[in-house]
Enzyme design. Structure first.
Site, PDB file in Angstrom:
ATOM      1  CG  HIS A 119     -15.408   1.500  12.521  1.00  0.00           C
ATOM      2  ND1 HIS A 119     -15.770   2.608  13.198  1.00  0.00           N
ATOM      3  CD2 HIS A 119     -15.017   1.984  11.220  1.00  0.00           C
ATOM      4  CE1 HIS A 119     -15.501   3.686  12.354  1.00  0.00           C
ATOM      5  NE2 HIS A 119     -15.185   2.946  11.368  1.00  0.00           N
ATOM      6  CE  LYS A 155     -17.193  -2.795   5.572  1.00  0.00           C
ATOM      7  NZ  LYS A 155     -16.141  -1.937   6.251  1.00  0.00           N
ATOM      8  CB  ALA A 182      -8.835  13.083   6.315  1.00  0.00           C
ATOM      9  N   GLY A 236     -13.859   6.243   5.123  1.00  0.00           N
ATOM     10  CA  GLY A 236     -13.021   6.956   5.157  1.00  0.00           C
ATOM     11  C   GLY A 236     -12.793   8.053   6.359  1.00  0.00           C
ATOM     12  CG  ASP A 237      -9.438   8.861   8.270  1.00  0.00           C
ATOM     13  OD1 ASP A 237      -9.918   8.016   9.007  1.00  0.00           O
ATOM     14  OD2 ASP A 237      -8.042   8.707   7.905  1.00  0.00           O
ATOM     15  CD  GLN A 246      -7.970   0.504   8.871  1.00  0.00           C
ATOM     16  OE1 GLN A 246      -6.918   0.948   8.872  1.00  0.00           O
ATOM     17  NE2 GLN A 246      -8.688   1.064   7.805  1.00  0.00           N
ATOM     18  CD  GLU A 256      -2.827   1.144   2.296  1.00  0.00           C
ATOM     19  OE1 GLU A 256      -3.558   0.192   2.278  1.00  0.00           O
ATOM     20  OE2 GLU A 256      -2.760   1.984   3.315  1.00  0.00           O
ATOM     21  CG  HIS A 258      -7.567   3.481  -0.502  1.00  0.00           C
ATOM     22  ND1 HIS A 258      -7.335   3.403   0.881  1.00  0.00           N
ATOM     23  CD2 HIS A 258      -6.788   2.005  -0.900  1.00  0.00           C
ATOM     24  CE1 HIS A 258      -6.386   2.448   1.342  1.00  0.00           C
ATOM     25  NE2 HIS A 258      -6.094   1.552   0.088  1.00  0.00           N
TER      26      HIS A 258
END
Length: 288
Positions: free
Chosen positions: A147, A163, A51, A108-109, A173, A17, A77
């Site tokens: 989460h 999902k 973000a 997302g942030d 993560q 990544e 992403h």
């Protein structure tokens, strides 16, 4: 063209990544890291999205560079926070027209200014939109330690299973104890979820950055890790070495139980990711 779903069907995938660049200099660094890691033939690579879309242009430039100038399979992403339907649709169509076949859909942030303006709340909304316009392979994120906004562990796992049922795969993560991933795997199995979820590895290069991102993810920062890093806190190379060693140890434990792959954060530096790759003998584990 290559779809990640097909790669996963053929065996475990080993991928990397790249964080989206925020400046021309950071874009050059990403390009350098991509060229250097290309030699290891990762199955695919992802490029993050800042973000609230703060790195939209950098993400697009990086994705197009990797797609056009390297042999890497690139997965952008795509995030909800701060994005309008027009924003997302424009990116989906751009990627489709470029011949990109893989996306990672994320909540997302939130935007850096704290505003929550946007037309989407959940990653599944992005999945639905993308599928209306192209035959993408789509991945989603998973939080092994749940989460941070989830009301309960059970509810988190039910939502995650739902999902994953709309996607071809998930990517976690990062985490600091392999048992968090194994518990996630077992809980999803118990819900009848068969979508593969790939665990991620993070090589610490900066202690404060690693702590901050760990906290944002609602993950545990274990005392043993704090102690190992505190012992080399004044030595940048020592921190890097501990980061490599810890990621290697976690990766080796994960590989004992045959996960569907491993996803390595690069921080746009090839050295640590490459050393972890070699330490784990990922080239020798290829089945494709």
């Amino acid at each position: 063209m290559t779809k990640i779903a097909d790669l996963l069907a053929a065996g475990p995938t080993f991928s990397v990544e790249f964080p989206a660049p925020k400046s021309p200099g950071m874009l050059r660094q990403l390009e350098k890291a991509a060229r250097e890691l290309e030699a290891r033939r990762p199955d695919f690579c992802s490029v993050t999205y800042g973000a609230g879309g703060s790195t939209k242009d950098g993400t697009l430039e990086a994705v197009e560079y990797i797609h056009r100038e390297t042999e890497l399979v690139v997965m952008p992403h795509l995030t909800c926070a701060g994005q309008t339907r027009e924003d997302v649709l424009g990116l989906v169509q751009r990627y489709r027209d470029e011949g990109i076949e893989n996306l990672l859909a994320l909540a997302g942030d939130p935007p850096l200014d704290g505003q929550q303006v946007g037309d989407f709340r959940f990653a599944v909304e992005l999945i639905d939109l993308a599928r209306e316009h192209a035959d993408f392979t789509i991945g989603v994120s998973a939080f092994p330690e749940v989460h941070p906004n989830s009301p309960s562990r059970d509810e988190d796992r039910r939502r995650l299973a739902d999902k994953l049922s709309k996607a071809e795969f998930g990517i976690t993560q990062f985490f600091w104890t392999a048992d968090h991933y194994f518990r996630l795997r077992d809980e999803l199995d118990a819900l009848g979820c068969t979508t593969p979820v790939i665990p991620s590895l993070f090589p610490v290069g900066n202690i404060e950055v690693a702590k901050r991102i760990t906290g944002m993810n609602g993950a545990e920062w274990p005392q043993w890790l704090d102690d190992r890093l505190a012992a080399v806190a004044d030595d940048p190379e020592g921190i890097r070495r501990v980061g490599i060693d810890v990621a290697t140890e976690i990766g080796a434990r994960l590989l004992e139980e045959d996960p569907p792959g491993l996803h390595l954060y690069t921080l746009n530096r090839s050295e640590s990711a490459g050393e972890i790759w070699d330490n784990l003998g990922l080239d020798d584990r290829r089945t494709k």
